[in-house]
Design a protein around this motif. Structure first.
Motif, PDB file in Angstrom:
ATOM      1  N   ILE A  37       3.706  11.822  -6.605  1.00  0.00           N
ATOM      2  CA  ILE A  37       4.323  10.801  -5.593  1.00  0.00           C
ATOM      3  C   ILE A  37       5.237  11.586  -4.137  1.00  0.00           C
ATOM      4  CG2 ILE A  37       4.955   8.875  -5.064  1.00  0.00           C
ATOM      5  CD1 ILE A  37       3.420   7.360  -7.151  1.00  0.00           C
ATOM      6  N   GLU A  38       6.326  11.760  -5.138  1.00  0.00           N
ATOM      7  CA  GLU A  38       7.648  12.519  -4.738  1.00  0.00           C
ATOM      8  C   GLU A  38       6.864  13.579  -3.241  1.00  0.00           C
ATOM      9  OE1 GLU A  38       9.125  14.009  -8.429  1.00  0.00           O
ATOM     10  OE2 GLU A  38      10.143  15.919  -7.271  1.00  0.00           O
ATOM     11  N   ASN A  39       6.306  14.438  -3.310  1.00  0.00           N
ATOM     12  CA  ASN A  39       5.746  15.487  -2.726  1.00  0.00           C
ATOM     13  C   ASN A  39       4.640  14.788  -1.556  1.00  0.00           C
ATOM     14  OD1 ASN A  39       6.699  16.870  -3.733  1.00  0.00           O
ATOM     15  ND2 ASN A  39       5.175  18.044  -5.319  1.00  0.00           N
ATOM     16  N   SER A  40       3.888  13.744  -1.230  1.00  0.00           N
ATOM     17  CA  SER A  40       2.804  12.772  -1.100  1.00  0.00           C
ATOM     18  C   SER A  40       3.140  11.582  -0.116  1.00  0.00           C
ATOM     19  CB  SER A  40       1.841  12.261  -1.878  1.00  0.00           C
ATOM     20  OG  SER A  40       1.665  13.391  -2.770  1.00  0.00           O
ATOM     21  N   LEU A  41       4.213  11.868   0.141  1.00  0.00           N
ATOM     22  CA  LEU A  41       4.570  10.442   1.133  1.00  0.00           C
ATOM     23  C   LEU A  41       4.635  10.904   1.915  1.00  0.00           C
ATOM     24  CD1 LEU A  41       7.960   9.063  -1.187  1.00  0.00           C
ATOM     25  CD2 LEU A  41       5.750   7.801  -0.755  1.00  0.00           C
ATOM     26  N   ASP A  42       4.842  11.882   3.175  1.00  0.00           N
ATOM     27  CA  ASP A  42       4.611  12.311   3.702  1.00  0.00           C
ATOM     28  C   ASP A  42       3.510  12.622   4.200  1.00  0.00           C
ATOM     29  OD1 ASP A  42       7.416  12.071   4.074  1.00  0.00           O
ATOM     30  OD2 ASP A  42       7.745  14.049   3.883  1.00  0.00           O
ATOM     31  N   LYS A  43       2.149  12.697   3.166  1.00  0.00           N
ATOM     32  CA  LYS A  43       0.905  12.860   3.915  1.00  0.00           C
ATOM     33  C   LYS A  43      -0.326  12.084   2.622  1.00  0.00           C
ATOM     34  CE  LYS A  43       1.598  17.595   2.231  1.00  0.00           C
ATOM     35  NZ  LYS A  43       2.795  17.102   1.493  1.00  0.00           N
ATOM     36  N   ILE A  44      -0.042  11.138   3.084  1.00  0.00           N
ATOM     37  CA  ILE A  44      -1.059  10.334   2.184  1.00  0.00           C
ATOM     38  C   ILE A  44      -2.560  10.739   2.059  1.00  0.00           C
ATOM     39  CG2 ILE A  44      -1.777   7.789   1.453  1.00  0.00           C
ATOM     40  CD1 ILE A  44       0.960   8.560   0.895  1.00  0.00           C
ATOM     41  N   ASN A  66      10.689   2.185  -7.530  1.00  0.00           N
ATOM     42  CA  ASN A  66      10.046   2.189  -5.919  1.00  0.00           C
ATOM     43  C   ASN A  66       9.506   2.655  -5.491  1.00  0.00           C
ATOM     44  OD1 ASN A  66      10.990  -0.592  -4.763  1.00  0.00           O
ATOM     45  ND2 ASN A  66      12.990   0.231  -4.462  1.00  0.00           N
ATOM     46  N   ILE A  67       9.703   4.106  -5.931  1.00  0.00           N
ATOM     47  CA  ILE A  67       8.710   4.659  -4.677  1.00  0.00           C
ATOM     48  C   ILE A  67       7.506   4.964  -5.189  1.00  0.00           C
ATOM     49  CG2 ILE A  67       9.090   6.854  -7.190  1.00  0.00           C
ATOM     50  CD1 ILE A  67       9.178   8.958  -4.846  1.00  0.00           C
ATOM     51  N   VAL A  68       6.894   4.660  -6.149  1.00  0.00           N
ATOM     52  CA  VAL A  68       5.254   4.195  -6.420  1.00  0.00           C
ATOM     53  C   VAL A  68       5.298   2.854  -5.663  1.00  0.00           C
ATOM     54  CG1 VAL A  68       3.808   3.844  -8.267  1.00  0.00           C
ATOM     55  CG2 VAL A  68       5.650   4.933  -8.755  1.00  0.00           C
ATOM     56  N   VAL A  69       5.643   1.853  -5.518  1.00  0.00           N
ATOM     57  CA  VAL A  69       5.518   1.068  -4.736  1.00  0.00           C
ATOM     58  C   VAL A  69       5.344   1.573  -3.198  1.00  0.00           C
ATOM     59  CG1 VAL A  69       5.735  -1.651  -3.543  1.00  0.00           C
ATOM     60  CG2 VAL A  69       6.364  -0.158  -6.307  1.00  0.00           C
ATOM     61  N   LYS A  70       6.713   2.218  -2.803  1.00  0.00           N
ATOM     62  CA  LYS A  70       6.370   2.569  -1.428  1.00  0.00           C
ATOM     63  C   LYS A  70       4.813   3.386  -0.975  1.00  0.00           C
ATOM     64  CE  LYS A  70       9.592   4.838   1.420  1.00  0.00           C
ATOM     65  NZ  LYS A  70      11.185   5.603   1.451  1.00  0.00           N
ATOM     66  N   PHE A  71       4.676   4.587  -2.213  1.00  0.00           N
ATOM     67  CA  PHE A  71       3.494   4.803  -2.167  1.00  0.00           C
ATOM     68  C   PHE A  71       2.220   4.300  -1.656  1.00  0.00           C
ATOM     69  CE2 PHE A  71      -0.384   7.024  -3.297  1.00  0.00           C
ATOM     70  CZ  PHE A  71      -0.011   8.752  -2.874  1.00  0.00           C
ATOM     71  N   ALA A  72       2.275   3.118  -3.148  1.00  0.00           N
ATOM     72  CA  ALA A  72       0.992   2.565  -2.500  1.00  0.00           C
ATOM     73  C   ALA A  72       0.946   1.782  -1.661  1.00  0.00           C
ATOM     74  CB  ALA A  72       1.091   1.326  -4.054  1.00  0.00           C
ATOM     75  N   LYS A  73       2.365   0.619  -0.582  1.00  0.00           N
ATOM     76  CA  LYS A  73       2.532   0.571   0.573  1.00  0.00           C
ATOM     77  C   LYS A  73       1.332   1.636   1.365  1.00  0.00           C
ATOM     78  CE  LYS A  73       5.688  -2.419  -0.111  1.00  0.00           C
ATOM     79  NZ  LYS A  73       7.688  -2.828  -0.136  1.00  0.00           N
ATOM     80  N   LYS A  74       1.793   2.296   1.315  1.00  0.00           N
ATOM     81  CA  LYS A  74       1.695   3.346   2.507  1.00  0.00           C
ATOM     82  C   LYS A  74       0.046   3.874   2.151  1.00  0.00           C
ATOM     83  CE  LYS A  74       5.703   5.838   3.634  1.00  0.00           C
ATOM     84  NZ  LYS A  74       6.503   7.140   3.836  1.00  0.00           N
ATOM     85  N   ILE A  75      -0.991   3.955   1.216  1.00  0.00           N
ATOM     86  CA  ILE A  75      -2.550   4.269   1.647  1.00  0.00           C
ATOM     87  C   ILE A  75      -2.781   3.398   2.239  1.00  0.00           C
ATOM     88  CG2 ILE A  75      -1.460   4.950  -1.572  1.00  0.00           C
ATOM     89  CD1 ILE A  75      -3.839   3.377  -1.343  1.00  0.00           C
ATOM     90  N   GLU A  76      -3.854   3.937   2.835  1.00  0.00           N
ATOM     91  CA  GLU A  76      -4.998   3.420   4.044  1.00  0.00           C
ATOM     92  C   GLU A  76      -5.722   2.292   3.488  1.00  0.00           C
ATOM     93  OE1 GLU A  76      -7.028   4.763   7.375  1.00  0.00           O
ATOM     94  OE2 GLU A  76      -5.636   5.229   6.538  1.00  0.00           O
ATOM     95  N   LYS A  77      -5.714   1.485   4.015  1.00  0.00           N
ATOM     96  CA  LYS A  77      -6.634  -0.360   2.825  1.00  0.00           C
ATOM     97  C   LYS A  77      -7.807   0.575   3.474  1.00  0.00           C
ATOM     98  CE  LYS A  77      -7.860  -5.119   3.636  1.00  0.00           C
ATOM     99  NZ  LYS A  77      -7.267  -6.115   4.728  1.00  0.00           N
ATOM    100  N   SER A  78      -8.804   0.336   2.581  1.00  0.00           N
ATOM    101  CA  SER A  78     -10.091   0.425   1.083  1.00  0.00           C
ATOM    102  C   SER A  78     -11.460  -0.375   2.823  1.00  0.00           C
ATOM    103  CB  SER A  78     -10.365   0.016   0.435  1.00  0.00           C
ATOM    104  OG  SER A  78     -11.778   0.928   0.228  1.00  0.00           O
TER     105      SER A  78
END
Ligand code: FMN
Length: 290
Positions: A37-44, A66-78
Motif C-alpha cells: 500500500i505504501e507504494n501503491s496509493l498513487d497508482k491504485i 489509516n493508510i489501509v482505509v485510505k487505499f480502500a477509499k481510492k479503489i475503483e467501485k466494482s
C-alpha cells in the motif's frame, strides 16, 4: 487463477505473513500479485481481473491503520459484487481485536466489495512491551504452520472463516479512532537522541509517509506520522523517542528462531487466557493435519 495480496506493514510482521500467504498460494497453484500500500496509493491497481483480493494489516489500537482505509477509499467501485478476505496481524490474540476491520468493511461495501473470510495471526509486539524470543518464536511457528491450512481451506475447499466479535471490541474500535488525529500530533513530538544516533538515516529513508527530514544537522518530524513504529523499532541504536508513547517503545527485530536462552518473561500473565486459547486451538489443528 490470480490472487491480489494488498498489504501494509509497519515493522515487518505483516510482511512475513503476506510472504507466507504468497508461498502457500503458489504451492496450491495460484498466481499471486502483491501490492504494498505504501507504494501503491498513487497508482491504485485494477483489481477486476483477480479471482480473490485480500487486505493485510497490523492492528493499531483495535483498528486498521489509516493508510489501509485510505487505499480502500481510492479503489475503483466494482460493477459486480466482489468478495474479499482480511488478514490481521497483532501482538495479542484478544477477540477485542477482531472488530479492527469495521471501518474497512464499511468503506469497501461502498465499492461493492463484501467481506467473505477473515484471519488473525499473532506475532511479536512492536509497541507496548517486548515479547520474549521464546514466545515470539512460538507465535511464528504456529503462524507458519497454520497458514497452509487456512489457505487450503479457503482457496481450495471454499470454507470461509469468521472471527468472533465482542461488543466491547466494536466499542473500543470506535472510541479509539481518536488515535488517528493523535498520531499526527504525537508524530511531531518524536525526537532523536543525538548521543546514540549514528546518522545511518534508516529512520528517515524507511518512513512510509516521509515524515522525517534532516537539515542543518537536525532531524525534523512533521505531522504525517502513522505511528507504525518502523523508525523506532528498526533503529540500530534505539535512538528514536516516540513522543508521548515513548514508555511503550519497543526496539529491535525479533529473531523468530528457536532459542536456548532463558529469558525471564516479565509479561507471562498478560493475556494469558487468550494466548492459551490461541495456541491450543492452532496446535490442535496442526496436530490433526499431520
Ligand atoms: C500504534 C500501534 C497500536 C497497536 N495496537 C495494537 C492493538 O490494539 N492490539 C494488538 O494486539 N496489537 C497492537 N499493536 C501491535 C502490532 O499490531 C503488532 O506488533 C503487529 O505485529 C505489528 O505488525 P507490523 O510489523 O506489520 O507493523 C499496535 C502497534 C502499534 C504500533
Amino acid at each position: 487463477m490470480k490472487i491480489a495480496l494488498i498489504y501494509f506493514s509497519g515493522s515487518g510482521n505483516t510482511n512475513i505473513v503476506v510472504s507466507k500467504y504468497e508461498e502457500s498460494l503458489k504451492n496450491l497453484g495460484f498466481e499471486v500479485s502483491k501490492f504494498n500500500i505504501e507504494n501503491s496509493l498513487d497508482k491504485i491497481p485494477n483489481l477486476d481481473s483477480f479471482y480473490k483480493v485480500g487486505f493485510f494489516y497490523p492492528i493499531h489500537g483495535f483498528n486498521s491503520p489509516n493508510i489501509v482505509v485510505k487505499f480502500a477509499k481510492k479503489i475503483e467501485k466494482s460493477t459486480s459484487k466482489r468478495n474479499y478476505f482480511v488478514v490481521m496481524v497483532s501482538g495479542e490474540p484478544l477477540n477485542l481485536n477482531h472488530s479492527s476491520n469495521s471501518r474497512l468493511i464499511r468503506v469497501l461495501k461502498k465499492k461493492n466489495y463484501y467481506l467473505e473470510s477473515e484471519y488473525h495471526y499473532v506475532l511479536g509486539y512492536n509497541l507496548v512491551f517486548r515479547h520474549t524470543e521464546e514466545k515470539a518464536y512460538r507465535m511464528y511457528d504456529v503462524m507458519e504452520k497454520i497458514i497452509p491450512l487456512d489457505t487450503k481451506e479457503y482457496f481450495v475447499e471454499n470454507k470461509t472463516n469468521k472471527l468472533k466479535r465482542v461488543f466491547l471490541g466494536s466499542f473500543l474500535s470506535f472510541l479509539l479512532r481518536i488515535q488517528f488525529p493523535f498520531y499526527k500530533v504525537n508524530g511531531k513530538l518524536f525526537r532523536i537522541n543525538n548521543k546514540k544516533c549514528i546518522k545511518c538515516m534508516m529512520c528517515m529513508n524507511n518512513c512510509p509517509v516521509h515524515n522525517i527530514t534532516y537539515s542543518k544537522n537536525k532531524f525534523h518530524f512533521s505531522s504525517k506520522c502513522l505511528m507504525c513504529a518502523r523508525c523506532s523499532f528498526s533503529c540500530p541504536k534505539d535512538a528514536v523517542r516516540i513522543g508521548i508513547l515513548n514508555f511503550w517503545r519497543v526496539n529491535g527485530k525479533y529473531k523468530y528462531k528457536p532459542t536456548s536462552i532463558q529469558e525471564v518473561d516479565k509479561h507471562s500473565r498478560y493475556c494469558k487466557k487468550s494466548f492459551k486459547r490461541y495456541f491450543d486451538k492452532a496446535e490442535e489443528r496442526i496436530n490433526k493435519a499431520q
